[in-house]
Write a protein that holds these residues in place. Structure first.
Motif, mmCIF file in Angstrom:
data_model
loop_
_atom_site.group_PDB
_atom_site.id
_atom_site.type_symbol
_atom_site.label_atom_id
_atom_site.label_comp_id
_atom_site.label_asym_id
_atom_site.label_seq_id
_atom_site.Cartn_x
_atom_site.Cartn_y
_atom_site.Cartn_z
ATOM 1 N N GLU A 231 0.842 -1.190 0.000
ATOM 2 C CA GLU A 231 0.000 0.000 0.000
ATOM 3 C C GLU A 231 0.877 1.238 0.000
ATOM 4 N N ARG A 232 0.307 2.281 -0.549
ATOM 5 C CA ARG A 232 1.037 3.542 -0.549
ATOM 6 C C ARG A 232 0.137 4.607 0.053
ATOM 7 N N THR B 73 -0.396 8.655 0.913
ATOM 8 C CA THR B 73 0.040 9.994 0.524
ATOM 9 C C THR B 73 -0.110 10.931 1.721
ATOM 10 N N LEU C 123 6.785 3.781 6.663
ATOM 11 C CA LEU C 123 6.680 4.132 5.244
ATOM 12 C C LEU C 123 8.038 4.579 4.718
ATOM 13 N N ASP C 124 8.317 4.247 3.452
ATOM 14 C CA ASP C 124 9.546 4.759 2.857
ATOM 15 C C ASP C 124 9.297 6.187 2.347
ATOM 16 N N SER D 64 8.595 7.438 -0.410
ATOM 17 C CA SER D 64 7.472 7.681 -1.313
ATOM 18 C C SER D 64 6.138 7.258 -0.711
ATOM 19 N N GLY D 65 6.149 6.829 0.565
ATOM 20 C CA GLY D 65 4.897 6.530 1.246
ATOM 21 C C GLY D 65 4.462 5.077 1.171
ATOM 22 N N HIS D 66 5.299 4.203 0.576
ATOM 23 C CA HIS D 66 4.957 2.779 0.546
ATOM 24 C C HIS D 66 5.101 2.181 1.944
#
Lengths: 133, 132
Positions: free
Chosen positions: A31-32, A34, A104-105, A107-109
């Motif tokens: 999942e990502r 934002t 989360l990394d 980029s938000g993953h």
């Protein structure tokens, strides 16, 4: 009846204690999230997302652990979300317990996920993975 | 509101013993008494907690938020009431099942410090979208 219940509760307690707060790989679709989902900015390198609730004993200690880690590791943000006010996210991420911590990394993953109060070393370890060290 | 975690743990131990006795003796009266204890504890007047305060005079090393355990006492009360209905109507599986569930939660709290009732909060909230 008493014995069966106590044995079952002991087994459940041992399993809970072993699993609680241990960051796990997220299986299936990654999942990502934002900054719009979080209603807060993502960290430059990684973000620790903590789901809390009003009736949660270990949430306060978890907040302390994550705040300490955020101070130690540059570029990491700590976002705390009240699960009750964000049931949409809770459902889509299938969060059953508080605290649940998502790592989360940049980029938000969602890289790792821990339910229950995590230990500091485990959070730092999971962050290492998120920032790709 | 803050609470002494040692008093909470003590109350969980006593609750475990009382609920185990209910299952052994099949006494609906004892379960009714425990239900009253649950109800009082929701409002922060835990009889078991008072016993603890009567015995242990030293101050706790740290306090914790009283809201989660109080909520859990409410969950305990719900199970005790269901169990009572089971005993009164002589629907044995209901009586034993509900009492055993409450015992399960009380023992987890007493032995592992894990508040199962607290965990029910989010699960109940997830199931009740309309209550928002």
């Amino acid at each position: 009846m008493v014995l069966v219940t106590l044995v079952a509760a002991t087994l459940a307690g041992v399993v809970l204690r072993r699993r609680s707060g241990v960051p796990r790989e997220v299986r299936g679709d990654v999942e990502r999230l934002t900054s719009g989902d979080l209603e807060a900015d993502l960290g430059e390198r990684a973000t620790l997302v903590q789901f809390s609730s009003a009736f949660c004993q270990p949430c306060r200690a978890t907040r302390r652990v994550l705040a300490e880690v955020t101070e130690m590791v540059p570029g990491v943000a700590h976002v705390e979300i009240d699960a009750e006010s964000r049931l949409d996210l809770v459902r889509s991420l299938n969060i059953l317990r508080t605290p649940t911590v998502l790592v989360l990394d940049a980029s938000g993953h969602v890289v790792k996920r821990a339910s229950g109060q995590p230990r500091k070393v485990d959070v730092i370890g999971a962050l290492g993975l998120a920032v790709g060290e | 509101m803050q609470a002494d975690p040692r008093a909470l743990r003590f109350a969980a131990v006593v609750t475990t013993i009382v609920l185990a006795l209910v299952l052994v003796t099949g006494s609906a009266w004892l379960l009714a008494a425990q239900a009253v204890v649950f109800a009082l504890s929701i409002f922060g007047v835990s009889p078991y907690g008072m016993v603890f305060k009567g015995i242990v005079k030293s101050p706790p090393r740290e306090l914790e938020d009283a809201a989660p355990p109080r909520f859990a006492q409410g969950v305990g009360l719900a199970f005790a009431l269901v169990g009572l209905v089971g005993y009164v109507t002589q629907i044995t599986p209901l009586a034993l099942g509900a009492t055993a569930a409450a015992l399960f939660a009380a023992f987890l709290n007493a032995a592992f410090g894990f508040c199962l009732g607290c965990e029910m909060f989010l699960i109940i909230r997830r199931l009740l979208p309309a209550a928002r």
